[in-house]
Scaffold this motif. Structure first.
Motif, PDB file in Angstrom:
ATOM      1  N   GLY A 192      31.482  40.945  46.984  1.00  0.00           N
ATOM      2  CA  GLY A 192      32.722  40.361  46.637  1.00  0.00           C
ATOM      3  C   GLY A 192      32.653  38.634  46.630  1.00  0.00           C
ATOM      4  O   GLY A 192      33.020  38.093  45.479  1.00  0.00           O
ATOM      5  N   ALA A 193      31.815  38.433  47.883  1.00  0.00           N
ATOM      6  CA  ALA A 193      31.597  37.397  48.347  1.00  0.00           C
ATOM      7  C   ALA A 193      30.564  36.386  47.456  1.00  0.00           C
ATOM      8  O   ALA A 193      30.942  35.747  46.617  1.00  0.00           O
ATOM      9  N   MET A 194      29.765  37.376  46.819  1.00  0.00           N
ATOM     10  CA  MET A 194      28.608  36.820  46.587  1.00  0.00           C
ATOM     11  C   MET A 194      28.968  36.375  45.080  1.00  0.00           C
ATOM     12  O   MET A 194      28.550  35.512  44.116  1.00  0.00           O
ATOM     13  N   PHE A 195      29.740  37.221  43.749  1.00  0.00           N
ATOM     14  CA  PHE A 195      30.073  37.053  42.636  1.00  0.00           C
ATOM     15  C   PHE A 195      31.070  36.138  42.703  1.00  0.00           C
ATOM     16  O   PHE A 195      31.537  35.592  41.298  1.00  0.00           O
ATOM     17  N   PHE A 196      31.786  36.656  43.767  1.00  0.00           N
ATOM     18  CA  PHE A 196      32.723  35.044  43.484  1.00  0.00           C
ATOM     19  C   PHE A 196      32.407  33.521  44.042  1.00  0.00           C
ATOM     20  O   PHE A 196      32.821  32.547  42.816  1.00  0.00           O
ATOM     21  N   GLN A 197      31.314  33.605  44.078  1.00  0.00           N
ATOM     22  CA  GLN A 197      30.300  32.448  44.449  1.00  0.00           C
ATOM     23  C   GLN A 197      29.997  31.610  43.314  1.00  0.00           C
ATOM     24  O   GLN A 197      30.244  30.891  42.919  1.00  0.00           O
TER      25      GLN A 197
ATOM     26  N   PRO B 194      35.412  37.726  33.754  1.00  0.00           N
ATOM     27  CA  PRO B 194      35.491  38.818  34.103  1.00  0.00           C
ATOM     28  C   PRO B 194      34.140  39.246  34.546  1.00  0.00           C
ATOM     29  O   PRO B 194      34.820  40.443  35.139  1.00  0.00           O
ATOM     30  N   LEU B 195      32.828  39.446  34.930  1.00  0.00           N
ATOM     31  CA  LEU B 195      31.949  39.506  35.674  1.00  0.00           C
ATOM     32  C   LEU B 195      32.360  38.754  36.829  1.00  0.00           C
ATOM     33  O   LEU B 195      32.248  39.721  37.899  1.00  0.00           O
ATOM     34  N   SER B 196      32.458  37.554  37.101  1.00  0.00           N
ATOM     35  CA  SER B 196      31.491  37.126  37.977  1.00  0.00           C
ATOM     36  C   SER B 196      33.112  37.765  39.032  1.00  0.00           C
ATOM     37  O   SER B 196      33.070  38.031  40.546  1.00  0.00           O
ATOM     38  N   LEU B 197      34.221  37.990  38.886  1.00  0.00           N
ATOM     39  CA  LEU B 197      35.440  38.526  39.482  1.00  0.00           C
ATOM     40  C   LEU B 197      35.546  39.967  39.501  1.00  0.00           C
ATOM     41  O   LEU B 197      36.440  39.900  40.158  1.00  0.00           O
ATOM     42  N   GLY B 198      34.913  40.568  38.322  1.00  0.00           N
ATOM     43  CA  GLY B 198      35.244  41.564  38.421  1.00  0.00           C
ATOM     44  C   GLY B 198      34.845  42.508  39.729  1.00  0.00           C
ATOM     45  O   GLY B 198      35.838  43.487  40.367  1.00  0.00           O
TER      46      GLY B 198
ATOM     47  N   LEU C  65      38.106  41.546  42.247  1.00  0.00           N
ATOM     48  CA  LEU C  65      39.111  42.701  41.686  1.00  0.00           C
ATOM     49  C   LEU C  65      39.202  43.975  41.383  1.00  0.00           C
ATOM     50  O   LEU C  65      40.088  44.138  42.176  1.00  0.00           O
ATOM     51  N   THR C  66      38.116  44.156  41.324  1.00  0.00           N
ATOM     52  CA  THR C  66      38.077  45.985  41.925  1.00  0.00           C
ATOM     53  C   THR C  66      37.888  46.042  43.429  1.00  0.00           C
ATOM     54  O   THR C  66      38.616  46.938  43.659  1.00  0.00           O
ATOM     55  N   ARG C  67      37.539  45.812  44.664  1.00  0.00           N
ATOM     56  CA  ARG C  67      38.369  45.229  46.020  1.00  0.00           C
ATOM     57  C   ARG C  67      39.788  45.003  45.936  1.00  0.00           C
ATOM     58  O   ARG C  67      39.378  46.052  47.125  1.00  0.00           O
TER      59      ARG C  67
END
Length: 410
Positions: free
Chosen positions: A51-56, A232-236, A239-241
């Protein structure tokens, strides 16, 4: 297979080969690192880290990606202004990166997460500044894409070796994994900027207010469009979390990593082709048709390879708890395949200075993603997220191709 007729097409092919080799190394190392994290942390903690990595990635897009194509376009069209352009670009991307660090740090303190996950967000946010200063746009405009990619590949090798050592010592935790990722970004940025300064006598970036203002005016619309495109990809995972729990986020993260690798490989072709799209070569209908054909062929190959590699990873390298991500992987790879049509349209709209059209299309795509995410479906959370991603990708691809249907492909 037809012979490449022009010097530009031969140059594209040679650069693409070099980038593919470097990216195979980088993606292999990244996959190995990701597998080590997944095996060390379990689905819940792996979901928190991811979640942190894709949020970045979302913040990185907001900070850098909007400038990237604009900077390449301006450097190709106005090489005599390269120092002012590059200096202003680095100042703006680094400055926005610092703002993102501040915002992400505040957000991590306000949301109800445990201390390890909060530390991961803080460390990732600091490393985000380094990620913003990786000068891929400058390498692309100078035709030195392979040089930049080789530096990143070397750092990836170092990172996977260090991760393997910590895995053997059973020392990998969420904060330590985040530190490894952040450190890698920072090292790539430092090595790349040093390389550009040493190998290019004319690389002397200088800040210029008028140039910075011009870049900002041109790039702000691109920043909005690109950020919405990747949201959609980077926050996916995040958001799933939030919506479905850390366990579902960990399973979706496996699929998201496969899709990110798919996007990265397709990005090689984009990096190689885009400088030619904005040049005189890109004006010819024959070149445009070859671009579309190349993207189609490469995409089918990459999608097949990505699915095969994911099956190998699930069968031999991941714990049994990750087997449930198989269907999710198939859905997101379909989304990535559909998305490529939009990537081609995106390049030509940028070349035509149609940034406002890109923003409008991106807004529609995000709206479709949000609607698909809230519609009750008889599927698990991670698969609903994947289906929402597919719907968004299809919408943006159709809209982008429709907008430029009367342009260079005609």
């Amino acid at each position: 297979m037809k012979r490449l007729k022009t010097a530009g097409e031969r140059r594209v092919a040679s650069v693409m080969i070099g980038l593919v080799i470097c990216t195979v190394v980088s993606q292999t190392c990244a996959a190995a690192t990701f597998l080590l994290f997944a095996n060390s942390l379990g689905t819940a903690d792996f979901g928190k880290l991811s979640g942190a990595m894709f949020f970045q990635q979302f913040f990185s897009t907001l900070s850098v990606s909007g400038f990237r194509n604009v900077v390449i376009r301006e450097l190709v069209k106005h090489p005599e202004q390269q120092n002012a352009i590059t200096g202003s670009y680095l100042f703006l991307s680094g400055g926005i990166g610092l703002v993102m660090v501040f915002l992400l740090a505040i957000a991590s303190l306000l949301v109800p997460i445990d201390s390890g996950e909060r530390m991961a967000y803080l460390v990732i946010s600091i490393g985000h500044v380094g990620a913003c200063l990786i000068p891929n746009a400058i390498y692309d405009a100078k035709g030195q894409q392979v040089r930049g990619a080789s530096i990143a590949a070397c750092v990836d090798v170092i990172a996977v070796m260090l991760t393997s050592a910590l895995f053997g010592l059973e020392m990998i935790s969420v904060p330590i994994a985040a530190s490894l990722v952040a450190g890698k970004w920072t090292l790539v940025a430092a090595a790349s900027l040093t390389d550009l300064a040493v190998r290019n006598a004319d690389f002397r970036p200088s800040f210029d207010w008028s140039q910075a203002s011009s870049l900002w005016k041109s790039a702000r619309m691109m920043s909005i469009a690109t950020t919405l495109n990747v949201a959609p990809l980077s926050l996916g995972v995040s958001l799933t979390r939030i919506l479905f729990g850390a366990g579902e986020a960990g399973l979706f993260a496996i699929a998201a990593f496969v899709l990110r690798s798919h996007v990265t490989v397709i990005g090689l072709l984009t990096r190689t082709v885009f400088p030619h799209v904005v040049s005189a070569t890109g004006e010819t209908p024959s070149f445009a048709r070859r671009v579309f054909a190349a993207f189609g062929g490469v995409t089918l190959l990459v999608t097949t390879a990505a699915f095969a590699c994911s099956e190998v990873a699930l069968a031999f390298f991941l714990p049994s708890e990750y087997q449930a991500s198989r269907i999710t992987i198939a859905i997101v790879l379909l989304a990535g395949t559909v998305r490529v049509a939009g990537v081609v349209g995106n390049m030509y709209l940028v070349a035509q200075y149609s940034e406002q059209a890109l923003v409008a299309i991106a807004i529609v795509g995000v709206a479709v993603f949000a609607i698909a995410l809230v519609i009750p479906l008889p599927v698990c959370g991670r698969n609903q997220m994947a289906l929402a991603l597919l719907a968004s990708s299809a919408t943006m691809a159709v809209n982008l191709l429709y907008r430029q249907r009367d342009s260079r492909f005609s």
